[in-house]
Design a protein around this motif. Structure first.
Motif, PDB file in Angstrom:
ATOM      1  N   PRO A  89      -0.862  -0.849  18.268  1.00  0.00           N
ATOM      2  CA  PRO A  89      -0.980  -2.051  19.103  1.00  0.00           C
ATOM      3  C   PRO A  89       0.385  -2.575  19.550  1.00  0.00           C
ATOM      4  O   PRO A  89       1.425  -2.200  18.998  1.00  0.00           O
ATOM      5  N   SER A  90       0.329  -3.425  20.530  1.00  0.00           N
ATOM      6  CA  SER A  90       1.553  -4.037  21.041  1.00  0.00           C
ATOM      7  C   SER A  90       2.271  -4.800  19.927  1.00  0.00           C
ATOM      8  O   SER A  90       1.628  -5.482  19.130  1.00  0.00           O
ATOM      9  N   GLY A  91       3.560  -4.650  19.878  1.00  0.00           N
ATOM     10  CA  GLY A  91       4.338  -5.372  18.875  1.00  0.00           C
ATOM     11  C   GLY A  91       4.361  -4.696  17.514  1.00  0.00           C
ATOM     12  O   GLY A  91       4.880  -5.256  16.552  1.00  0.00           O
ATOM     13  N   SER A  92       3.821  -3.478  17.432  1.00  0.00           N
ATOM     14  CA  SER A  92       3.756  -2.834  16.122  1.00  0.00           C
ATOM     15  C   SER A  92       5.082  -2.172  15.736  1.00  0.00           C
ATOM     16  O   SER A  92       5.278  -1.824  14.581  1.00  0.00           O
ATOM     17  N   GLY A  93       5.963  -1.979  16.698  1.00  0.00           N
ATOM     18  CA  GLY A  93       7.281  -1.419  16.354  1.00  0.00           C
ATOM     19  C   GLY A  93       7.577  -0.074  17.000  1.00  0.00           C
ATOM     20  O   GLY A  93       8.538   0.592  16.632  1.00  0.00           O
ATOM     21  N   LYS A  94       6.788   0.303  17.985  1.00  0.00           N
ATOM     22  CA  LYS A  94       6.956   1.625  18.609  1.00  0.00           C
ATOM     23  C   LYS A  94       8.282   1.714  19.375  1.00  0.00           C
ATOM     24  O   LYS A  94       9.039   2.673  19.220  1.00  0.00           O
ATOM     25  N   SER A  95       8.541   0.705  20.209  1.00  0.00           N
ATOM     26  CA  SER A  95       9.791   0.736  20.990  1.00  0.00           C
ATOM     27  C   SER A  95      11.008   0.684  20.076  1.00  0.00           C
ATOM     28  O   SER A  95      12.070   1.228  20.408  1.00  0.00           O
ATOM     29  N   THR A  96      10.847   0.019  18.944  1.00  0.00           N
ATOM     30  CA  THR A  96      11.965  -0.064  18.007  1.00  0.00           C
ATOM     31  C   THR A  96      12.356   1.327  17.519  1.00  0.00           C
ATOM     32  O   THR A  96      13.547   1.612  17.321  1.00  0.00           O
TER      33      THR A  96
ATOM     34  N   ALA B  66      14.517 -12.497  13.182  1.00  0.00           N
ATOM     35  CA  ALA B  66      13.088 -12.196  13.023  1.00  0.00           C
ATOM     36  C   ALA B  66      12.661 -12.533  11.599  1.00  0.00           C
ATOM     37  O   ALA B  66      13.446 -12.411  10.658  1.00  0.00           O
TER      38      ALA B  66
ATOM     39  N   ARG C  31       9.992 -11.193   9.974  1.00  0.00           N
ATOM     40  CA  ARG C  31       9.550 -10.035   9.189  1.00  0.00           C
ATOM     41  C   ARG C  31      10.093  -8.760   9.842  1.00  0.00           C
ATOM     42  O   ARG C  31      10.432  -8.762  11.029  1.00  0.00           O
TER      43      ARG C  31
ATOM     44  N   TYR D 266      15.072  -7.350  13.034  1.00  0.00           N
ATOM     45  CA  TYR D 266      15.973  -7.896  14.058  1.00  0.00           C
ATOM     46  C   TYR D 266      16.574  -9.196  13.562  1.00  0.00           C
ATOM     47  O   TYR D 266      15.947  -9.917  12.774  1.00  0.00           O
ATOM     48  N   PRO D 267      17.779  -9.506  14.010  1.00  0.00           N
ATOM     49  CA  PRO D 267      18.367 -10.800  13.644  1.00  0.00           C
ATOM     50  C   PRO D 267      17.416 -11.924  14.054  1.00  0.00           C
ATOM     51  O   PRO D 267      16.839 -11.872  15.136  1.00  0.00           O
TER      52      PRO D 267
ATOM     53  N   LYS E  59      14.459   2.828  20.162  1.00  0.00           N
ATOM     54  CA  LYS E  59      15.806   2.216  20.161  1.00  0.00           C
ATOM     55  C   LYS E  59      16.659   2.737  19.015  1.00  0.00           C
ATOM     56  O   LYS E  59      17.873   2.919  19.169  1.00  0.00           O
TER      57      LYS E  59
ATOM     58  N   SER F  33      10.448  -5.334  11.778  1.00  0.00           N
ATOM     59  CA  SER F  33       9.704  -4.686  12.856  1.00  0.00           C
ATOM     60  C   SER F  33       9.281  -3.284  12.445  1.00  0.00           C
ATOM     61  O   SER F  33       8.272  -2.768  12.906  1.00  0.00           O
TER      62      SER F  33
END
Ligand SMILES: Nc1ncnc2c1ncn2[C@@H]1O[C@H](COP(=O)(O)OP(=O)(O)O)[C@@H](O)[C@H]1O
Ligand SMILES: [Mg+2]
Lengths: 291, 220
Positions: B31-38, B8, B10, B5-6, B41, B12
């Motif tokens: 885990p949360s923040g691991s990149g699943k929603s990305t 960021a 590291r 991401y702009p 998207k 995602s």
């Protein structure tokens, strides 16, 4: 079907935020009124320039004690001058007649002046009204001449004032246009915010961009058109009020602004109001909804 | 592919490569923040990768122009943790809205909306507003909305995240039923219970990298 949806969205949108809608319409109306007004003025000034400068004369007033020979010699010289299109001799009686006509409203003044007191003159039409200076230099030293008066000097002053009005109206139109633009942008943002859930769902399920934007853009266009109608009404009101007031006296001098002139400015005002609103709304949405 | 991401520090998603077959059912866990929603998207063309390609329904959408996105989205259904229903519209209207804004007529909506509401088990509750429905029922409305257009792919980002275990299982069964109609289902979840019960393909992500890709897998 979809049109019905879009139109009902537009009306609901305008109503939901009615104070903002009113503010938007009023600013738009003032801006378009000023724009229409300066447009009319511009057109009038153009007409008047053509009319007045066409007929502009240089008046060469003679000394009251000028001899008949001097007067005739001057007349001949003028007739042969290549700069001169046409010259007319005005004797004391004719001058008095003109004077009476000009000051018909002021009988006291007319009765106080006798034909004898008015100077004889030559009314000279030039081939090119700009050549006044040449005439002035040529004849200022001729015998029997009192003063040389160029009407175009006076006209320049009158038109200076008129174009001042016009520039002022344009400047106000611009400033109000900026205010109107900001209001449109703000109204559209508020509208988009109040419908953010709908917009999010529409984007998610793949509604086309125009379909998402159309209600907002049309909302702005409708406000712009209402603004131009109000602006037109204001122009009409000004004409009606002016006709019944002291301004009426000016009508003889200024070529009158006709009803058709006024109604012909409406398409201009409506187009500017509609297009400017639409573009502003569209640009706002591109930034705000990123659609 | 890689997605950073702009702003960021590291990526995602870091050099991730996944292939999902038509008609498959896939869990993304991690885990949360691991990149699943990305991943969701990217599949929705909400973001584009910095490196690599995204191919959806056989079409390379990596550099698809944004004006083509609306049409592309019509072949994808999507469900989220927070339901995203319109609060001032009934269950029926919420589903019909999704149809009408893509140009379907009211007549079409009258035919297919009751059908799909029946399918998700909301027959008889068509005219309830979201606040008159339980969380599970609201999510059923969201699933109905995602499915009403018969998409080729159904994406679900933690669809049971706000639901109790029993309701979660029901939603899960619903997604399974939809998968059996031939629709590809990609589901992001934290729910070990569900993953263990379903025994479907599990892809585990950690800090933007795939650490496990297992057919008929279990949670952790
Ligand atoms: N719009 C964004 N801008 C910057 N960083 C983001 C953005 N969205 C997500 N991230 C970051 O990307 C990583 C993965 O996010 P996400 O895919 O939402 O994780 P998950 O869904 O697995 O919890 C996180 O470190 C998050 O902080
Ligand atoms: Mg997430």
């Amino acid at each position: 079907m979809r049109m019905k949806y879009v139109l009902s969205e537009v009306l609901v949108g305008l109503w939901r935020n009615v104070t903002m809608t009113i503010a938007m319409i009023i600013t738009m109306a003032v801006s378009l009124f000023m724009l229409g007004g300066s447009g009319l003025l511009y057109q009038k000034v153009g007409d008047m320039k053509d009319l007045y400068y066409e007929n502009v004369e240089v008046s060469i007033f003679l000394k009251t004690d000028a001899t008949k020979e001097q007067v005739d010699a001057l007349g001949q010289q003028l007739d042969q001058d290549p700069l001169v299109k046409d010259s007319t001799y005005v004797n004391k009686d004719q001058a008095y007649e003109r004077f009476q006509q000009m000051y018909a409203d002021a009988p006291d003044l007319v009765s106080a002046v006798k034909p004898d007191q008015l100077p004889e003159s030559y009314r000279v039409k030039l081939n090119d009204p700009e050549q006044y200076k040449a005439i002035y230099d040529k004849y200022k030293t001729a015998e029997g001449i009192d003063t040389i008066v160029d009407q175009s000097k006076l006209l320049d002053k009158v038109f200076g004032v008129l174009s001042g009005f016009q520039n002022g109206a344009l400047a106000i139109a611009m400033v109000m246009a900026v205010a109107a633009l900001l209001l449109v942008a703000n109204t559209i943002q508020v509208a988009a915010y109040s419908k953010r859930r709908e917009v999010a769902v529409m984007k998610l399920v793949g509604a086309s961009n125009w379909f998402i934007q159309a209600p907002f853009v049309l909302e702005a266009v409708v406000a712009g058109l209402f603004g131009s109608i109000l602006g037109l009404l204001a122009l009409i009101a000004v004409k009606v009020l002016a006709a019944g007031s002291s301004m009426a006296a000016l009508e003889g001098l200024i070529t009158p602004i006709s009803w058709s002139d006024i109604f012909l400015t409406f398409p201009l005002m409506a187009a500017v109001g509609g297009v400017v609103s639409a573009v502003t709304a569209w640009v706002t949405l591109r930034f705000y909804l990123r659609v | 592919m890689t997605k950073t991401y702009p702003k960021a520090s590291r990526p995602s998603l870091d050099n991730v490569s996944v292939s999902i077959e038509k008609g498959e059912f896939v869990f993304f866990i991690g885990p949360s923040g691991s990149g699943k929603s990305t991943i969701i998207k990217l599949l929705l063309h909400e973001v584009t990768p910095n490196k690599g390609r995204v191919v959806v329904n056989g079409k390379d959408v990596t550099s698809m122009r944004s004006w083509k996105r609306p049409h592309f989205r019509r072949s994808i259904g999507c469900v989220f943790q927070d339901f995203r229903l319109l609060p001032n519209r009934t269950a029926y209207e919420n589903v019909a809205f999704a149809l009408e804004v893509i140009g379907k007529t009211k007549a079409v909506a009258r035919r297919v909306v009751p059908e799909v509401l029946e399918l998700v088990g909301l027959g008889g509750k068509e005219h309830r507003y979201p606040h008159e429905l339980s969380g599970g029922e609201q999510q059923r409305v969201a699933v109905a909305r995602a499915f009403v257009n018969r998409p080729l792919i159904l994406l679900a980002d933690e669809p049971t995240g706000n639901l109790d275990p029993d309701t979660s299982i029901e939603i899960m069964r619903l997604l399974d039923r939809i998968n059996r109609t031939g629709t590809t289902v990609v589901m992001v979840t934290h729910d070990s219970n569900i993953v263990n019960q379903m025994r479907r393909r599990v892809i585990e992500i950690e800090s933007g990298r795939i650490v496990r890709d297992q057919a008929r897998g279990v949670y952790g």
